[in-house]
Design a protein around this motif. Structure first.
Motif, PDB file in Angstrom:
ATOM      1  N   ALA A 431       0.814  -1.208   0.000  1.00 46.55           N
ATOM      2  CA  ALA A 431       0.000   0.000   0.000  1.00 46.55           C
ATOM      3  C   ALA A 431       0.845   1.254   0.000  1.00 46.55           C
ATOM      4  CB  ALA A 431      -0.931   0.003   1.214  1.00 46.55           C
ATOM      5  N   ASN A 432       2.083   1.154   0.447  1.00 41.21           N
ATOM      6  CA  ASN A 432       2.974   2.312   0.488  1.00 41.21           C
ATOM      7  C   ASN A 432       4.196   2.080  -0.395  1.00 41.21           C
ATOM      8  OD1 ASN A 432       1.735   4.145   2.633  1.00 41.21           O
ATOM      9  ND2 ASN A 432       1.790   2.181   3.677  1.00 41.21           N
ATOM     10  N   SER A 449      -0.162  10.455  -2.375  1.00 38.66           N
ATOM     11  CA  SER A 449      -0.500  11.163  -1.121  1.00 38.66           C
ATOM     12  C   SER A 449       0.608  11.124  -0.087  1.00 38.66           C
ATOM     13  CB  SER A 449      -1.789  10.566  -0.509  1.00 38.66           C
ATOM     14  OG  SER A 449      -2.861  10.662  -1.407  1.00 38.66           O
ATOM     15  N   THR A 450       1.859  10.928  -0.525  1.00 36.94           N
ATOM     16  CA  THR A 450       2.987  10.944   0.416  1.00 36.94           C
ATOM     17  C   THR A 450       4.027  11.991   0.068  1.00 36.94           C
ATOM     18  OG1 THR A 450       4.269   9.303  -0.837  1.00 36.94           O
ATOM     19  CG2 THR A 450       2.735   8.470   0.835  1.00 36.94           C
ATOM     20  N   LYS A 614      -0.720  10.940   5.963  1.00 36.37           N
ATOM     21  CA  LYS A 614      -1.499   9.886   5.310  1.00 36.37           C
ATOM     22  C   LYS A 614      -1.671   8.687   6.237  1.00 36.37           C
ATOM     23  CE  LYS A 614      -1.275   6.558   1.501  1.00 36.37           C
ATOM     24  NZ  LYS A 614      -0.472   6.067   0.349  1.00 36.37           N
ATOM     25  N   GLU A 615      -0.613   8.327   6.934  1.00 38.97           N
ATOM     26  CA  GLU A 615      -0.676   7.174   7.829  1.00 38.97           C
ATOM     27  C   GLU A 615      -1.642   7.414   8.987  1.00 38.97           C
ATOM     28  OE1 GLU A 615       2.531   4.197  10.024  1.00 38.97           O
ATOM     29  OE2 GLU A 615       3.220   5.957   8.915  1.00 38.97           O
ATOM     30  N   GLN A 618      -5.212   7.222   7.691  1.00 41.25           N
ATOM     31  CA  GLN A 618      -5.644   5.839   7.501  1.00 41.25           C
ATOM     32  C   GLN A 618      -5.962   5.176   8.838  1.00 41.25           C
ATOM     33  OE1 GLN A 618      -2.216   4.443   5.316  1.00 41.25           O
ATOM     34  NE2 GLN A 618      -3.248   4.642   3.347  1.00 41.25           N
ATOM     35  N   MET A 619      -5.137   5.453   9.841  1.00 47.06           N
ATOM     36  CA  MET A 619      -5.368   4.860  11.149  1.00 47.06           C
ATOM     37  C   MET A 619      -6.667   5.380  11.763  1.00 47.06           C
ATOM     38  SD  MET A 619      -2.834   4.828  14.431  1.00 47.06           S
ATOM     39  CE  MET A 619      -2.977   6.593  14.664  1.00 47.06           C
ATOM     40  N   ARG A 621      -9.207   6.486  10.196  1.00 48.22           N
ATOM     41  CA  ARG A 621     -10.333   5.930   9.435  1.00 48.22           C
ATOM     42  C   ARG A 621     -10.706   4.554   9.977  1.00 48.22           C
ATOM     43  NH1 ARG A 621     -10.386   4.581   2.948  1.00 48.22           N
ATOM     44  NH2 ARG A 621     -12.626   4.197   2.748  1.00 48.22           N
ATOM     45  N   GLN A 622      -9.697   3.760  10.333  1.00 49.51           N
ATOM     46  CA  GLN A 622      -9.969   2.451  10.921  1.00 49.51           C
ATOM     47  C   GLN A 622     -10.603   2.584  12.308  1.00 49.51           C
ATOM     48  OE1 GLN A 622      -6.179   0.504  10.864  1.00 49.51           O
ATOM     49  NE2 GLN A 622      -6.191   0.165   8.654  1.00 49.51           N
ATOM     50  N   SER A 726     -12.793   9.164   2.680  1.00 49.16           N
ATOM     51  CA  SER A 726     -11.797   8.438   1.899  1.00 49.16           C
ATOM     52  C   SER A 726     -11.268   9.277   0.750  1.00 49.16           C
ATOM     53  CB  SER A 726     -12.390   7.132   1.358  1.00 49.16           C
ATOM     54  OG  SER A 726     -13.513   7.400   0.527  1.00 49.16           O
ATOM     55  N   LEU A 729      -8.147  11.076   1.485  1.00 47.91           N
ATOM     56  CA  LEU A 729      -6.917  10.282   1.428  1.00 47.91           C
ATOM     57  C   LEU A 729      -6.433  10.093   0.002  1.00 47.91           C
ATOM     58  CD1 LEU A 729      -7.810   7.499   3.994  1.00 47.91           C
ATOM     59  CD2 LEU A 729      -6.305   9.438   4.340  1.00 47.91           C
TER      60      LEU A 729
END
Length: 833
Positions: A431-432, A449-450, A614-615, A618-619, A621-622, A726, A729
């Motif tokens: 994913a990265n 997105s990084t 970004k990380e 994502q976290m 979002r979870q 989303s 992101l």
């Protein structure tokens, strides 16, 4: 005022002055011309808990003594005065004491330091004592840096770091091993540095144990969490034994054992052979072949060798003929179809109209691809490409080179590469990561997105070569990047590879950094991880040498790294003074859905780089979180001061904070070293009723004695129950891999013409040097000049900077200002091509 005067004459006390009398005495005439001098001056004191401190002042000769604290006279009733006479000199002595309480000091706490001074009078004049500072003693609970456990080899140096909690007075530090105090004076193999770190010069098996850093001052004693140090022993080989006698198989043997030392406590086994053989000479061999048997053996060997040689010659001749037929069919047709782009600029003078009908140079639009190409039937283990492949089979079995987007399965790519020896450590985080297959036309890899991308310029990969290249961002917790002193990690840790590939020109790696971009404040180094896993300094920013394989341009938020070698790289900064600052991104999240009275607001304080953001997104979002305000940026200075967070101005009738203290605090070192990615504080609020949904408050984040930011929050906690969007992101919709001309703004043919026009020096300066000046790249003149084609390197950097937002018309305008008609090539329409 309490006054007690005791005069000793012939050993008898004289009269006591009552409390109503003034603290003034008349000096004898013999001493009337003397200035008072202090026998005892007030000393600095610390208030422990709620116990007051006493300040004492004694002077001779003196008619009056009073204390002044923070510029104001202490009330006379708070003084206790005692008078005596020096038996040796017969000079009168006056002593005064006062008590200082914690409440007095706290009244001005944070505004200024609390101090007191003694002033004495005589008939001749006055004298002032030294200032005594009174501070409230404390020792915080949390260590700013705690020791970390590690496994070390025998005789290796061990460094255990410790930074004690903030305290007044400053805490003293001692180290314990298995609860026993370590005394460097009795063990020359250990010592404690001035910044409290424990160093074991050569690790011994007896040094295995649990190590604890202990901090103490007059208030309290704190112990860090224990760090386990395991000293292991790698196995070593004994000496080789003597060679054995020659055996029946005409060989002799020798051996060695893994016993010097034997592996222990998790150490590695010995590497290499433990048994070695050697053929005997004919004289030593007990059974030798002789006579006719020898002749037959040799003749057979010669015959086999001749057959193999003839077969090899035939294979080579067939291969060369097929290769010549194949090379004749290979052509790069992409230049003809994408070599020109239309533009909206037209010449102002009619006499320049001939520039609009420039005929394309058809002699340079096709290029033979030198080297062996894969057969279209050989698909085993190859990189699957659809929708514009790099190598597309033609009906006759030949191939043509295309440009386009690479849609491959990253998981398959990683799985296949990881079977090869030099990809054993390739991260599996697809994913990265980004992957692609490239040839001499070049291309681009991007991790969306990084802010991380790798530009592979045309001709960077030698003609005849096809490379499968990857780009990935490493998670910091997976790496042990050594940081010392004032060093801090300023960028993501990025790997591109495979390492060791041959490049004809430097590629450009782009990644974010979080420094203030002022090289006067920093010593910024590029570090690279070698094959053994250790980190090496390969570049010092501002002192680059054009002969080195690395060169860097540091922009406000981005680093552009020219590199002739692929590998794992990171930027590490060392502050030169306390003015150096890192950019922190402050981001607020809350629960998307709340069904209880409690409501949490999470404040993240992270390095201001896109990959960390970004990380975290994502976290969250979870976790089901939602972003409740725009991120803010805070400059965090190397001042050793902590970061504080507080919440204010909540409607007390509806909400209350469950925070017991006035603020939360993140230790300086937790932020500065950059190794902890998810630093955050949580504010737990409580609404007094489930019907309360409107929340207004002020949330402040600031560095002590430094910069601060505030968030004004006003929102409904029940209105928007969506989790992190989303789409937020996926702001960067760039394809992860682009190959060939589609990866570049400037068409290949136009690029070639610009380079041929500007590379040659021009007397009036209308060459690559003027192009660099117009693009504000003059600082890198010496670097550009060291390259075979300076213009090509400048255009590579322009491509890296402007891939997302680049306007090729602006570059055309720059070319027109230089006075080169090649700039007008941009105006050629598609129909003319």
């Amino acid at each position: 005022m309490r006054v007690k005067s005791v005069l000793f004459s012939s050993g008898r006390p004289l009269s006591r002055i009552s409390g109503s009398e003034h603290a003034t005495a008349t000096l004898p005439a013999a001493f009337s011309d003397l200035l008072p001098h202090f026998l005892v001056e007030p000393e600095d004191e610390f208030i422990v808990k709620n116990k007051p401190v006493t300040l004492t002042c004694r002077s001779s000769p003196a008619t009056q003594i009073y204390f002044k604290c923070n510029g104001e006279w202490v009330h006379q009733d708070d003084h206790l005065i005692e008078r005596t006479v020096d038996p040796a000199t017969a000079l009168p002595i006056m002593q005064v004491t006062i008590d200082i309480t914690r409440q007095q000091v706290e009244k001005i706490f944070g505004l200024d330091e609390y101090w007191c001074q003694c002033v004495a009078w005589s008939t001749t004049g006055t004298q002032k004592s030294q200032k005594a500072y009174i501070r409230i003693a404390y020792l915080r609970k949390n260590f700013e840096e705690e020791p970390q456990g590690k496994e070390v080899a025998l005789d290796q140096e061990v460094l255990l770091r410790c930074h004690p909690p903030e305290g007044v007075p400053q805490a003293e530090v001692e180290w314990q091993r298995n609860e026993d105090v370590i005394t460097p004076a009795s063990d020359p193999n250990v010592f404690i540095t001035t910044d409290y770190n424990l160093v074991i010069k050569k690790a011994r098996l007896a040094d295995t144990g649990n190590y604890t850093c202990v901090a103490k001052n007059i208030v309290a004693r704190r112990k860090s969490t224990s760090a386990t140090v395991l000293v292991y022993v790698d196995g070593g080989w004994s000496e080789w034994s003597k060679w054995s006698a020659c055996g029946a198989d005409c060989s002799m043997w020798r051996s060695r054992e893994c016993t010097q030392p034997s592996p222990g406590t998790g150490g590695k086994d010995c590497q290499g052979l433990d048994l070695q053989s050697l053929n005997c000479t004919s004289e030593q061999c007990p059974q030798t072949v002789s006579g006719a048997e020898d002749v037959a053996l040799y003749v057979g060997m010669v015959a086999v060798a001749l057959c193999l040689t003839l077969l090899l010659i035939v294979v080579v001749l067939v291969y060369r003929r097929k290769k010549e037929d194949l090379d004749a069919d290979v052509a790069d047709s992409s230049i003809l179809t994408t070599g020109f782009q239309p533009m909206g600029i037209k010449p102002s003078k009619p006499e320049n109209s001939h520039l609009l009908t420039i005929q394309p140079d058809l002699t340079t639009t096709t290029t033979s691809y030198q080297g062996t190409l894969r057969s279209r039937h050989d698909t085993t283990g190859k990189f699957s490409m659809t929708n514009g492949p790099l190598l597309d089979p033609l009906p006759n079995g030949s191939h043509t080179l295309h440009n386009g987007k690479l849609n491959s399965d990253p998981a398959e790519f990683v799985s296949r590469l990881s079977t090869q020896s030099y990809f054993k450590t390739l991260p599996r985080d697809v994913a990265n990561s980004s992957y692609g297959t490239f040839n001499f036309l070049g291309g681009r890899l991007t991790i969306p997105s990084t802010g991380i991308s790798l530009l592979i310029p045309p001709e960077a990969i030698p003609r005849g070569k096809i490379y499968e290249i990857y780009l990935t961002v490493q998670r910091k917790e997976d790496l042990r990047l050594p940081l010392a002193g004032c060093q801090t990690l300023l960028s993501p840790v990025v790997s591109c590879g495979p390492p060791g590939v041959v490049l004809s020109r430097p590629v450009i790696l782009s990644m974010d950094h979080c420094s203030d971009a002022c090289l006067d404040n920093w010593a910024i180094r590029l570090k690279k991880q070698n094959y053994e896993g250790t980190w090496e300094d390969v570049l010092l920013m501002g002192e680059e040498l054009v002969s080195e394989p690395y060169y860097c341009q540091l922009e406000a938020e981005t680093c552009r790294l020219f590199s002739e070698q692929l590998g794992t790289l990171a930027l590490v900064g060392e502050s030169l003074h306390m003015g150096a600052a890192k950019r922190l991104r402050l981001v607020l999240f809350s629960d998307a859905y709340c069904s209880t009275l409690e409501y949490n607001i999470r404040v993240y304080c992270m390095d201001d780089t896109q990959d960390v953001f970004k990380e975290v997104m994502q976290m969250e979002r979870q976790l089901g979180g939602r972003l409740i305000d725009e991120p803010h940026v805070l400059l965090f200075k190397d001042s050793y001061h902590n970061l504080r967070l507080s919440i204010h101005d909540m409607p007390q009738a509806h909400w209350r904070s469950k925070l017991l203290a006035g603020y939360q605090e993140i230790p300086f070192y937790h932020i500065w070293n950059g190794s902890q990615r998810y630093l955050h504080c949580t504010f737990t609020l409580e609404r007094l009723s489930l019907s309360t949904c409107e929340l207004t408050c002020q949330l402040c984040v600031w560095q002590v004695e430094g910069e601060g930011q505030s968030f004004s929050l006003d929102f409904n906690i029940a209105k928007d129950t969506r989790a992190v969007d989303s789409e937020f992101l996926l702001m960067d919709s760039t394809a992860a891999a682009l190959a060939g001309p589609s990866a570049f703004q400037i068409p290949y043919l136009i690029r070639q013409k610009i380079c041929s026009s500007l590379d040659a020096p021009c007397p009036n300066g209308a060459d690559w040097r003027m192009l660099a000046q117009r693009l504000k790249l003059e600082r890198h003149m010496s670097f550009f000049a060291s390259k075979a084609s300076p213009t090509s390197v400048i255009l590579d950097l322009w491509e890296a900077q402007h891939f997302h937002s680049g306007n090729i018309n602006q570059l055309a305008t720059v070319m027109a200002d230089i006075g080169k008609q090649e700039a007008m090539i941009f105006l050629v329409s598609d129909g003319e091509c």
